[in-house]
Design a protein around this motif. Structure first.
Motif, PDB file in Angstrom:
ATOM      1  N   ALA A  51       0.774  -1.151   0.065  1.00  0.00           N
ATOM      2  CA  ALA A  51      -0.087  -0.158  -0.053  1.00  0.00           C
ATOM      3  C   ALA A  51       0.613   1.320  -0.050  1.00  0.00           C
ATOM      4  O   ALA A  51       0.571   2.329  -0.638  1.00  0.00           O
ATOM      5  CB  ALA A  51      -0.883   0.096   1.225  1.00  0.00           C
ATOM      6  N   LYS A  52       1.823   1.235   0.792  1.00  0.00           N
ATOM      7  CA  LYS A  52       2.754   2.341   0.952  1.00  0.00           C
ATOM      8  C   LYS A  52       3.874   2.782  -0.151  1.00  0.00           C
ATOM      9  O   LYS A  52       4.239   3.623  -0.385  1.00  0.00           O
ATOM     10  CB  LYS A  52       3.608   2.312   2.135  1.00  0.00           C
ATOM     11  CG  LYS A  52       3.015   2.651   3.281  1.00  0.00           C
ATOM     12  CD  LYS A  52       3.730   2.614   4.566  1.00  0.00           C
ATOM     13  CE  LYS A  52       4.963   3.678   4.639  1.00  0.00           C
ATOM     14  NZ  LYS A  52       4.886   4.939   5.003  1.00  0.00           N
ATOM     15  N   GLY A  53       4.096   1.398  -1.007  1.00  0.00           N
ATOM     16  CA  GLY A  53       5.218   1.292  -1.789  1.00  0.00           C
ATOM     17  C   GLY A  53       6.437   1.473  -0.956  1.00  0.00           C
ATOM     18  O   GLY A  53       7.396   2.098  -1.525  1.00  0.00           O
ATOM     19  N   ARG A  54       6.626   0.935  -0.033  1.00  0.00           N
ATOM     20  CA  ARG A  54       7.635   0.938   0.674  1.00  0.00           C
ATOM     21  C   ARG A  54       8.798  -0.019   0.510  1.00  0.00           C
ATOM     22  O   ARG A  54       8.371  -1.300   0.247  1.00  0.00           O
ATOM     23  CB  ARG A  54       7.311   0.804   2.405  1.00  0.00           C
ATOM     24  CG  ARG A  54       8.340   0.878   3.325  1.00  0.00           C
ATOM     25  CD  ARG A  54       7.820   0.862   4.807  1.00  0.00           C
ATOM     26  NE  ARG A  54       8.601   0.903   5.968  1.00  0.00           N
ATOM     27  CZ  ARG A  54       8.722   2.006   6.760  1.00  0.00           C
ATOM     28  NH1 ARG A  54       8.003   2.867   6.358  1.00  0.00           N
ATOM     29  NH2 ARG A  54       9.483   2.001   7.914  1.00  0.00           N
ATOM     30  N   PRO A  55       9.961   0.469   0.539  1.00  0.00           N
ATOM     31  CA  PRO A  55      11.074  -0.601   0.119  1.00  0.00           C
ATOM     32  C   PRO A  55      11.253  -1.749   1.207  1.00  0.00           C
ATOM     33  O   PRO A  55      11.123  -1.392   2.292  1.00  0.00           O
ATOM     34  CB  PRO A  55      12.394   0.380   0.488  1.00  0.00           C
ATOM     35  CG  PRO A  55      12.012   1.799  -0.003  1.00  0.00           C
ATOM     36  CD  PRO A  55      10.551   1.747   0.583  1.00  0.00           C
ATOM     37  N   PRO A 138       3.969   1.626  10.085  1.00  0.00           N
ATOM     38  CA  PRO A 138       4.734   2.572   9.620  1.00  0.00           C
ATOM     39  C   PRO A 138       3.736   3.824   9.500  1.00  0.00           C
ATOM     40  O   PRO A 138       2.549   3.694   9.823  1.00  0.00           O
ATOM     41  CB  PRO A 138       5.203   2.133   8.254  1.00  0.00           C
ATOM     42  CG  PRO A 138       4.039   1.291   7.716  1.00  0.00           C
ATOM     43  CD  PRO A 138       3.531   0.501   8.892  1.00  0.00           C
ATOM     44  N   SER A 139       4.163   4.911   9.227  1.00  0.00           N
ATOM     45  CA  SER A 139       3.474   6.039   8.781  1.00  0.00           C
ATOM     46  C   SER A 139       2.345   5.895   7.644  1.00  0.00           C
ATOM     47  O   SER A 139       3.002   5.221   6.723  1.00  0.00           O
ATOM     48  CB  SER A 139       4.309   7.275   8.721  1.00  0.00           C
ATOM     49  OG  SER A 139       5.220   7.158   7.764  1.00  0.00           O
ATOM     50  N   ALA A 140       1.210   6.506   8.007  1.00  0.00           N
ATOM     51  CA  ALA A 140       0.128   6.060   6.924  1.00  0.00           C
ATOM     52  C   ALA A 140       0.252   7.081   5.490  1.00  0.00           C
ATOM     53  O   ALA A 140      -0.762   7.615   5.155  1.00  0.00           O
ATOM     54  CB  ALA A 140      -1.209   5.955   7.318  1.00  0.00           C
ATOM     55  N   ASN A 141       1.440   7.019   5.007  1.00  0.00           N
ATOM     56  CA  ASN A 141       1.734   7.826   3.806  1.00  0.00           C
ATOM     57  C   ASN A 141       2.222   7.132   2.672  1.00  0.00           C
ATOM     58  O   ASN A 141       2.586   6.006   2.892  1.00  0.00           O
ATOM     59  CB  ASN A 141       2.713   9.134   4.150  1.00  0.00           C
ATOM     60  CG  ASN A 141       3.960   8.652   4.717  1.00  0.00           C
ATOM     61  OD1 ASN A 141       3.646   7.897   5.725  1.00  0.00           O
ATOM     62  ND2 ASN A 141       5.070   8.820   4.075  1.00  0.00           N
ATOM     63  N   LEU A 142       2.257   7.708   1.517  1.00  0.00           N
ATOM     64  CA  LEU A 142       2.994   6.836   0.539  1.00  0.00           C
ATOM     65  C   LEU A 142       4.416   7.044   0.720  1.00  0.00           C
ATOM     66  O   LEU A 142       4.848   8.031   1.263  1.00  0.00           O
ATOM     67  CB  LEU A 142       2.649   7.688  -0.886  1.00  0.00           C
ATOM     68  CG  LEU A 142       1.204   7.014  -1.677  1.00  0.00           C
ATOM     69  CD1 LEU A 142       1.282   8.102  -2.908  1.00  0.00           C
ATOM     70  CD2 LEU A 142       1.401   5.692  -1.741  1.00  0.00           C
ATOM     71  N   PRO A 146       5.409  13.443   2.792  1.00  0.00           N
ATOM     72  CA  PRO A 146       5.599  13.854   4.381  1.00  0.00           C
ATOM     73  C   PRO A 146       4.542  12.760   5.005  1.00  0.00           C
ATOM     74  O   PRO A 146       3.350  12.408   4.696  1.00  0.00           O
ATOM     75  CB  PRO A 146       5.036  15.101   4.243  1.00  0.00           C
ATOM     76  CG  PRO A 146       5.409  15.584   2.701  1.00  0.00           C
ATOM     77  CD  PRO A 146       5.377  14.389   1.979  1.00  0.00           C
ATOM     78  N   SER A 147       4.687  12.416   6.354  1.00  0.00           N
ATOM     79  CA  SER A 147       3.958  11.735   7.142  1.00  0.00           C
ATOM     80  C   SER A 147       2.707  12.488   7.290  1.00  0.00           C
ATOM     81  O   SER A 147       2.579  13.789   7.374  1.00  0.00           O
ATOM     82  CB  SER A 147       4.472  11.315   8.507  1.00  0.00           C
ATOM     83  OG  SER A 147       5.874  10.781   8.204  1.00  0.00           O
ATOM     84  N   PRO A 148       1.404  11.589   7.433  1.00  0.00           N
ATOM     85  CA  PRO A 148       0.223  12.232   7.499  1.00  0.00           C
ATOM     86  C   PRO A 148      -0.153  12.512   9.125  1.00  0.00           C
ATOM     87  O   PRO A 148       0.036  11.734   9.943  1.00  0.00           O
ATOM     88  CB  PRO A 148      -0.934  11.007   7.228  1.00  0.00           C
ATOM     89  CG  PRO A 148       0.048   9.894   7.403  1.00  0.00           C
ATOM     90  CD  PRO A 148       1.460  10.090   7.484  1.00  0.00           C
ATOM     91  N   VAL A 175       5.808  14.974  14.442  1.00  0.00           N
ATOM     92  CA  VAL A 175       6.489  14.117  13.822  1.00  0.00           C
ATOM     93  C   VAL A 175       6.685  12.891  14.602  1.00  0.00           C
ATOM     94  O   VAL A 175       6.130  12.577  15.755  1.00  0.00           O
ATOM     95  CB  VAL A 175       7.998  14.953  14.166  1.00  0.00           C
ATOM     96  CG1 VAL A 175       8.261  16.018  13.583  1.00  0.00           C
ATOM     97  CG2 VAL A 175       8.390  15.312  15.756  1.00  0.00           C
ATOM     98  N   GLU A 176       7.501  11.926  13.966  1.00  0.00           N
ATOM     99  CA  GLU A 176       7.299  10.563  14.331  1.00  0.00           C
ATOM    100  C   GLU A 176       8.093  10.336  15.576  1.00  0.00           C
ATOM    101  O   GLU A 176       8.743  11.076  16.197  1.00  0.00           O
ATOM    102  CB  GLU A 176       8.015   9.599  13.232  1.00  0.00           C
ATOM    103  CG  GLU A 176       7.226   9.618  11.887  1.00  0.00           C
ATOM    104  CD  GLU A 176       7.846  10.812  11.011  1.00  0.00           C
ATOM    105  OE1 GLU A 176       8.445  11.607  11.517  1.00  0.00           O
ATOM    106  OE2 GLU A 176       7.510  10.783   9.782  1.00  0.00           O
ATOM    107  N   SER A 177       8.106   8.975  16.211  1.00  0.00           N
ATOM    108  CA  SER A 177       8.688   8.701  17.521  1.00  0.00           C
ATOM    109  C   SER A 177      10.063   8.794  17.260  1.00  0.00           C
ATOM    110  O   SER A 177      10.615   8.775  16.236  1.00  0.00           O
ATOM    111  CB  SER A 177       8.412   7.431  17.638  1.00  0.00           C
ATOM    112  OG  SER A 177       8.724   6.354  16.970  1.00  0.00           O
TER     113      SER A 177
HETATM  114 MG    MG Z   1       7.449   6.981   7.637  1.00  0.00          MG
END
Ligand code: MG
Ligand code: AMP
Length: 341
Positions: A51-55, A138-142, A146-148, A175-177
């Motif tokens: 869904a994210k296209g995450r490596p 993970p963060s719910a962005n592509l 930028p993270s949502p 910002v993230e953890s």
């Molecule tokens: Mg992220």
């Protein structure tokens, strides 16, 4: 609403049932929105990456609602881990620990460690409790975007790619953890975030920061470090410095972009906004309140895309406290285009 009442919320109950079936659900946390899936289900974890296209070599953080869930996830928790959990959980601190046997390999990208945190958000905690499984999120962005920090950001990036989205309003920290590796002898800060270095050092004494934390590198200790991150579609410049020199350099770069025919935007704070001239001047928060800058950062970066800015000049911050976390994101968003004034 608090977590106990949210346990009866039909929407959250439905989302939890979906998680149990291996589906992927976006949900609010106190940092940013996460895209969750059962960390013990290969199918769910595959769906997150897809869904994210995450490596594939960028591991996921596992979210829990109860420290009892750690037993099967980690081999052992060192004494400093217990100290940190007592002090900062639930909260924006991810601990990297030696991996146990219940996590599917793809969650940790083949590493022998696993990242775990307990989010401090009533919706996230209710969802995790009802699902009853550790949730990789993970963060719910592509990937790369930028993270949502709002449900609309998630929808913009992932509509049609995920099974459900819980709208819990804007997230708090923005910002993230913070990611802290305590799997070795010495604790190492891999990513600055909602918990500042000073807060950690109050508990641990002096800690090390990963040398590669601020720059894209080839074989980083935290795999996520090497990717293009948080970047708006336009070319972004980050200007570092102080006072008038900094402002002059920001304006100079903006003017240069204008002259070259670009659609120019400046990113600054409310206190400094009136100083600048450009097609768009966006204040992402108040300079005197770093937490507002962290909260507004990703929304600001997303706005540049909506406006159609193709040349963005961002005013830098002194890299301490929450501004340290903000600068870490801005350096990545600028993809190395960092200018000293
Ligand atoms: Mg992220
Ligand atoms: P995100 O979930 O998008 O905020 O990204 C999670 C971050 O945590 C990435 O930078 C990952 O590389 C990092 N991370 C997760 N698990 C590990 C781990 N086992 N070792 C090192 N870094 C990790």
């Amino acid at each position: 609403m608090d977590t106990p009442s949210l346990l009866h919320h039909p929407g959250i109950q439905r989302a939890a049932a979906m998680l149990k079936k291996g589906k992927v659900v976006a949900f609010p946390t106190e940092t940013v929105y996460g895209l969750g899936g059962d960390a013990t289900s290969e199918k769910a974890v595959d769906s997150i990456f897809e869904a994210k296209g995450r490596p594939s070599d960028n591991p996921l953080i596992v979210h829990i609602a109860d420290t009892d869930q750690m037993k099967s996830l980690v081999r052992e928790v060192p004494p400093i881990g217990k100290k940190l959990m007592n002090r900062f959980w639930p909260g924006p601190l991810t601990l990297i620990l030696p991996q146990g046997d219940r996590v599917v390999p793809r969650v940790t990208a083949g590493l022998d460690t696993v990242g775990i945190r307990m989010p401090d958000h009533p919706v996230a905690l209710a969802l995790l409790k009802l699902a009853g499984v550790p949730v990789a999120a993970p963060s719910a962005n592509l990937s790369g975007k930028p993270s949502p920090t709002k449900a609309t950001h998630v929808w913009h990036d992932l509509a049609g790619r995920i099974d459900a989205l819980i709208d819990g309003g804007a997230t708090g920290v923005g910002v993230e953890s913070t990611v802290l590796d305590i799997s070795g002898e010495i604790p190492v800060l891999l990513r600055p975030g909602g918990i500042t270095r000073t807060m950690l050092e109050e508990v641990l004494g002096p800690i090390q920061a990963d040398q590669n934390m601020e720059q894209p590198v080839i074989s980083p200790r935290s795999p996520g470090m090497k990717y293009r991150h948080y970047a708006p579609a336009g070319k972004m410049w980050l200007v570092i410095g102080e006072g008038m020199e900094l402002k002059k350099k920001v304006q100079e770069l903006a003017d240069q972009g204008e002259k070259e025919g670009h659609q120019v935007a400046i990113m600054t704070t409310e206190e400094h906004r009136d100083f600048y001239r450009a097609r768009w001047v966006l204040a992402c928060g108040k300079y005197r309140q770093p937490e507002t800058v962290a909260q507004g950062l990703y929304e600001c970066l997303r706005q540049f895309d909506q406006l159609g800015a193709d040349w963005i000049v961002a005013e830098g911050f002194p890299p301490v406290g929450l501004f340290h976390s903000v600068m870490n994101r801005l350096i990545k968003a600028a993809e190395g285009r960092v200018v000293h004034s």
